[in-house]
Every structure is written in C-alpha cells, then in structure tokens.
Design a protein around this motif. Sequence first.
Motif, short mmCIF file in Angstrom:
data_model
loop_
_atom_site.label_atom_id
_atom_site.label_comp_id
_atom_site.label_asym_id
_atom_site.label_seq_id
_atom_site.Cartn_x
_atom_site.Cartn_y
_atom_site.Cartn_z
N GLU A 151 0.83 -1.21 0.00
CA GLU A 151 0.00 0.00 0.00
C GLU A 151 0.86 1.25 0.00
O GLU A 151 0.61 2.21 -0.75
CB GLU A 151 -0.92 0.00 1.23
N PHE A 152 1.89 1.28 0.84
CA PHE A 152 2.78 2.44 0.90
C PHE A 152 3.46 2.67 -0.45
O PHE A 152 3.56 3.80 -0.93
CB PHE A 152 3.82 2.24 2.00
N MET A 153 3.95 1.58 -1.06
CA MET A 153 4.63 1.71 -2.35
C MET A 153 3.67 2.17 -3.43
O MET A 153 4.06 2.91 -4.35
CB MET A 153 5.26 0.37 -2.75
N LEU A 154 2.43 1.74 -3.34
CA LEU A 154 1.45 2.14 -4.36
C LEU A 154 1.23 3.65 -4.32
O LEU A 154 1.13 4.29 -5.37
CB LEU A 154 0.14 1.41 -4.13
N TYR A 155 1.20 4.23 -3.12
CA TYR A 155 1.05 5.67 -3.01
C TYR A 155 2.33 6.40 -3.41
O TYR A 155 2.28 7.43 -4.10
CB TYR A 155 0.67 6.06 -1.57
N VAL A 186 5.25 5.22 -5.13
CA VAL A 186 5.80 4.98 -6.47
C VAL A 186 4.71 5.07 -7.54
O VAL A 186 4.91 5.70 -8.59
CB VAL A 186 6.50 3.60 -6.53
N GLY A 187 3.57 4.43 -7.26
CA GLY A 187 2.50 4.44 -8.25
C GLY A 187 2.02 5.84 -8.58
O GLY A 187 1.66 6.13 -9.72
N GLY A 188 2.06 6.74 -7.58
CA GLY A 188 1.64 8.11 -7.85
C GLY A 188 2.59 8.88 -8.73
O GLY A 188 2.21 9.87 -9.37
N LEU A 189 3.86 8.43 -8.78
CA LEU A 189 4.86 9.11 -9.61
C LEU A 189 4.84 8.64 -11.07
O LEU A 189 5.36 9.34 -11.94
CB LEU A 189 6.26 8.87 -9.03
N LEU A 190 4.27 7.48 -11.32
CA LEU A 190 4.30 6.92 -12.66
C LEU A 190 3.69 7.85 -13.72
O LEU A 190 4.27 8.02 -14.80
CB LEU A 190 3.62 5.56 -12.70
#
Length: 332
Positions: free
Chosen positions: A300-304, A306-310
């Motif tokens: 969940e933390f990585m999704l916010y 890293v995923g937000g930077l994609l």
Amino acid sequence: MEHQVSEFLINAWAAIFTLMLTAYVALDGFDLGIGILSLTERDSSRKTVMMEGLSGVWDANETWLVLLGGTLFGAFPLAYAAVLEALYVPVLLMLFALIFRGVAFEFRLYARRPAGWMLAFGIGSLLAALAQGFALGALLGGRVIDRAGIPVELFAWCSPFSLLAAILVVNLYVLLGACYLLRKADGELLESAHRWAWRAALSLSLLLPVFIGCCARVMPSVVARWSAEPFVFAILAGCLAIPLLMLLRSLHQRRNGSPFFWALTGLIVAVIGLVVSHYPFLVPGAMTLHGAASSTSTLEFMLYAVGGLLPFILGYNAYQYYVFRGRLQSEH
C-alpha cells in the motif's frame, strides 16, 4: 477482507512491474540497439550522428531499469533475493556495461580522438544486451530456482537456451534501433537504417519460431496451459504475427514512420504473452506472486509513493520525445 486487499495489491504491482519492464525494453532497447549498430557503421560522421540522436533521451531511458530494480526489491523481495543470487554474473556484467557505455558517451565529447570512446559505447551496448538475454533465458529455462525453492549454482544461467535468448534479445534491440533511426535519420544514414531494419526483421522472423519451439521443450507447464486453451493461444499467436507482417510490409513500402510502431506493438504483445503464459508465477515454475510479495502495508505504501509518480514519469518521457522530435542531419 485482508486477503482480498492483498490479492488486489499483488496483481496491481504485477501490472505496474509489467508496465515498467515493457517501457524499459522499448525505450532503452532502441538505445542499446543503436549502440550495437554503431559497431557496424564505418563512417565516423554518421556514427556521430547516431550518438547525437540519443543525447537527449538515453539517460532517461535507463531510469526505467532503476524503477524495475526498486519495484522488485520493495514489492517482491523474495524474488529479488533469489534472482540476484542466481543471476549475479549477468546482472553484474549488465551494470558494468551500462556504466561503461555511459562514461564512453560523455567522454567522447571531450576526447581528441572520440573514435575509441564510440567503440567503447558500442561494446558496452552489446554486452548489456547479451547479459539481459542470458538472464531472460535463465529465468524462462528454470535456471534461477530449483523445485525445492533453492537458488541454483552461480553459472547455471549459462546454457544453450540462454544463448539463444541472448541472440534473440540482441536481434530485437537492433531492430528497435534501426526502426528508430528510420524516424530520425536522413541521407545515407537513412539508407543504412533501411538495410539494418530489413536484416533484423528477417532474422527475427527466423529466430522467433525457433525460440518458441525451444521454449516448448524447457517449459512443459506453459505448453500444457496453452494446450488446454488452444483458441486463446491462437488469438495471441495471431496478434504477434500481425505486427511482424505489418513491419515487413512497411519496410518493403519504405514507410519510415510505421516500422517503429509495429516493432513496439509486437514487443508489447510478446510481453503480454509471457505474462499470461506464466501467471501467477513471478519466477517461472518456481515462485508465485503471492509467495514473493511483501506485506499488505508495504504494498500500500509503495502504491502511493511509487504508483503516484508513474503518470509524471510517463508524462516527462512523452514531453522529452516531443522536444527532441524531428530528423537528424546526416553530415556536418
């Protein structure tokens, strides 16, 4: 509920990882391909133009490799540990080659005789592509983790199947590089790009069936999966054959803008085919996505984070290629 959330996050990160992998192979693939092709170009002025065509994009292309490593480490740490332990030699060779070509690319601008640094850039590109191909062959051939879940020997990645995969990857990168030059070059360099693209496309048409046939021998579980769903396999095979045929057609008609599009389309279909063939395995035949994944809170933390930077990274890449659009001048 916790299991359902974890299921969603694991599949979400599998999709993000696939996106990153496709972006790296597509973008740094043509980058490495142009470097390999520079080894065959004898004219120093045209070789300089080939490298100048990469000056605005080559370093950003390799950003996707950093994201790939970070994603694998954070989202699937067990796979990261097992894969790096088994593929230590080809991964280390790839990293040194990428560093070597990066130094060569910059030093050529200040050297009195840049030919040596141009040669170093080409050799680094070739070694990096070969290392990636050997790693791919080891993964698909089951030479990373044995059935007991233990990493294999240090040099188990070196096999005839891995060699075939390395040749295929080099061929693919050369094709991407030549097709990219068709969009950018003019004059004699454009004619050279046409020859390179034709040869790479024809050799890929011959290598791909051989590689698929060898895959059937080293991956019986994949053969069993497609045998159970022949209609889906036929659709996927058709989706892979169409871009290849359209690529050959566009090269025959000398449509300089189309070959790169069809080469990228075929690459995307091939990646999708690999993912579908091995799902839910992350390391084929040995480690599933669930078995390699981090905890739900970490995902969940990585999704916010890293995923937000994609979207910003993809937007920057698109803007970068928009700024450096247009054709290169063949001679100075």
